[in-house]
Write an enzyme that holds these catalytic residues in place. Structure first.
Site, PDB file in Angstrom:
ATOM      1  N   SER A 125      38.595  -8.700   2.491  1.00 53.87           N
ATOM      2  CA  SER A 125      38.494  -7.232   2.941  1.00 53.87           C
ATOM      3  C   SER A 125      39.624  -7.051   3.615  1.00 53.87           C
ATOM      4  O   SER A 125      40.056  -8.043   4.205  1.00 53.87           O
ATOM      5  CB  SER A 125      37.194  -7.095   3.760  1.00 53.87           C
ATOM      6  OG  SER A 125      37.324  -5.813   4.288  1.00 53.87           O
ATOM      7  N   TYR A 175      31.016  -9.033  10.100  1.00 48.11           N
ATOM      8  CA  TYR A 175      31.510  -8.919   8.751  1.00 48.11           C
ATOM      9  C   TYR A 175      32.930  -9.138   8.744  1.00 48.11           C
ATOM     10  O   TYR A 175      33.186 -10.071   7.902  1.00 48.11           O
ATOM     11  CB  TYR A 175      31.081  -7.302   8.364  1.00 48.11           C
ATOM     12  CG  TYR A 175      31.835  -7.206   7.074  1.00 48.11           C
ATOM     13  CD1 TYR A 175      31.123  -7.435   6.003  1.00 48.11           C
ATOM     14  CD2 TYR A 175      32.998  -6.288   6.883  1.00 48.11           C
ATOM     15  CE1 TYR A 175      31.521  -7.101   4.480  1.00 48.11           C
ATOM     16  CE2 TYR A 175      33.671  -6.028   5.609  1.00 48.11           C
ATOM     17  CZ  TYR A 175      32.629  -6.528   4.571  1.00 48.11           C
ATOM     18  OH  TYR A 175      33.098  -5.864   3.312  1.00 48.11           O
TER      19      TYR A 175
END
Length: 279
Positions: free
Chosen positions: A172, A185
């Site tokens: 990400s 995350y």
């Protein structure tokens, strides 16, 4: 694209999203780039995983669709894979359990005989304004689903992967520009980028490549099921293109990394961010 404020219970469903995400159902055209390959894709019921499954099938690969419990979404992914003339194997279960990770690989080997492409894409996140609001069990689950599952899947798959095989982790933009409200995350996404870089070096002598993809904001069920409605409404506005990406816009990168055309690409982290650079 303007999406209205909306919210769902985790893990969310594409059927309840407004507007519906584009997975390339009508647009992706294959050209045989993955002909005869066998792929395992986690989180393939919706979002990026679904778009990758559709693209892989239309490029000639059979696909194992791993998912949690979104049975209707997974059924639709399998239908689209089979519509492309390829085999679809659906396996539901929780990747936070190492035993289930091994079961996913066992089923793939049972059905296909080998694994040519492993895409570790399933993820969990939850938005919290402060670190103190992150429950201990949520921290543990985020690491288990996003990072530990990657380890267990790869470890189980390697004996069944041969020269020319490809491992792809979904990282990400948060891997090096972490959001302050997505601390667990973001940490896992940095870990995925780091793991793939390590594996690219350790597996090179076997002829197995390892890369990661770093998406920016992408319109998937994870967004309305893990973020407050006001953040959903403005989701994607922060990147130079001013909008979230569609899952279909990620699929070509995953195809390249899985294909023989990507034979010298290993250890890379490819940004698909709508113009937002990664470090």
């Amino acid at each position: 694209m303007n999406q209205p404020a909306q919210q769902q219970e985790f893990p969310g469903s594409e059927q309840e999203m407004t507007p519906k995400p584009d997975h390339g159902e009508e647009s992706y055209r294959g050209s045989g780039r993955l002909e005869g390959k066998f792929a395992v894709i986690t989180g393939a019921d919706s979002g990026i995983g679904k778009a990758v499954a559709i693209a892989y099938a239309r490029e000639g690969a059979d696909v194992l669709v791993s998912y949690l419990d979104e049975h209707e979404d997974a059924k639709e992914t399998c239908r689209l894979v089979e519509e492309a003339g390829r085999r679809a194997v659906a396996v539901s279960g929780d990747l936070a359990d190492p035993a289930h990770c091994r079961e996913v690989i066992r089923r793939a080997v049972e059905e296909f005989g080998r694994i040519d492409v492993l895409v570790s894409n399933a993820a969990f996140q939850m938005d919290h304004p402060t670190l103190e609001e992150v429950p201990d069990e949520e921290w543990d689950r985020t690491l288990a689903v996003n990072l530990s599952a990657f380890f267990h899947l790869v470890k189980a798959a390697l004996p069944h992967m041969h020269e020319g095989a490809s491992i792809i982790g979904s990282s990400s933009v948060n891997s090096d520009m972490p959001s302050p409200t997505l601390i667990p995350y973001a940490a896992t996404k940095a870990g995925i980028a780091n793991m793939t870089a390590s594996m690219a070096q350790s597996l090179a002598e076997r002829g197995i490549r390892a890369n990661s993809v770093a998406p920016g904001p992408v319109w998937t069920p994870l967004i309305p099921s893990t973020m407050p409605p006001e953040k959903v409404e403005s989701f994607g506005e922060q990147v130079p293109m001013g909008r979230p990406g569609q899952p279909a816009e990620l699929a070509p990168v995953y195809v390249l990394l899985a294909s023989d055309e990507g034979s010298y690409i290993s250890g890379a982290r490819i940004a698909v961010t709508g113009g937002k650079p990664i470090l």
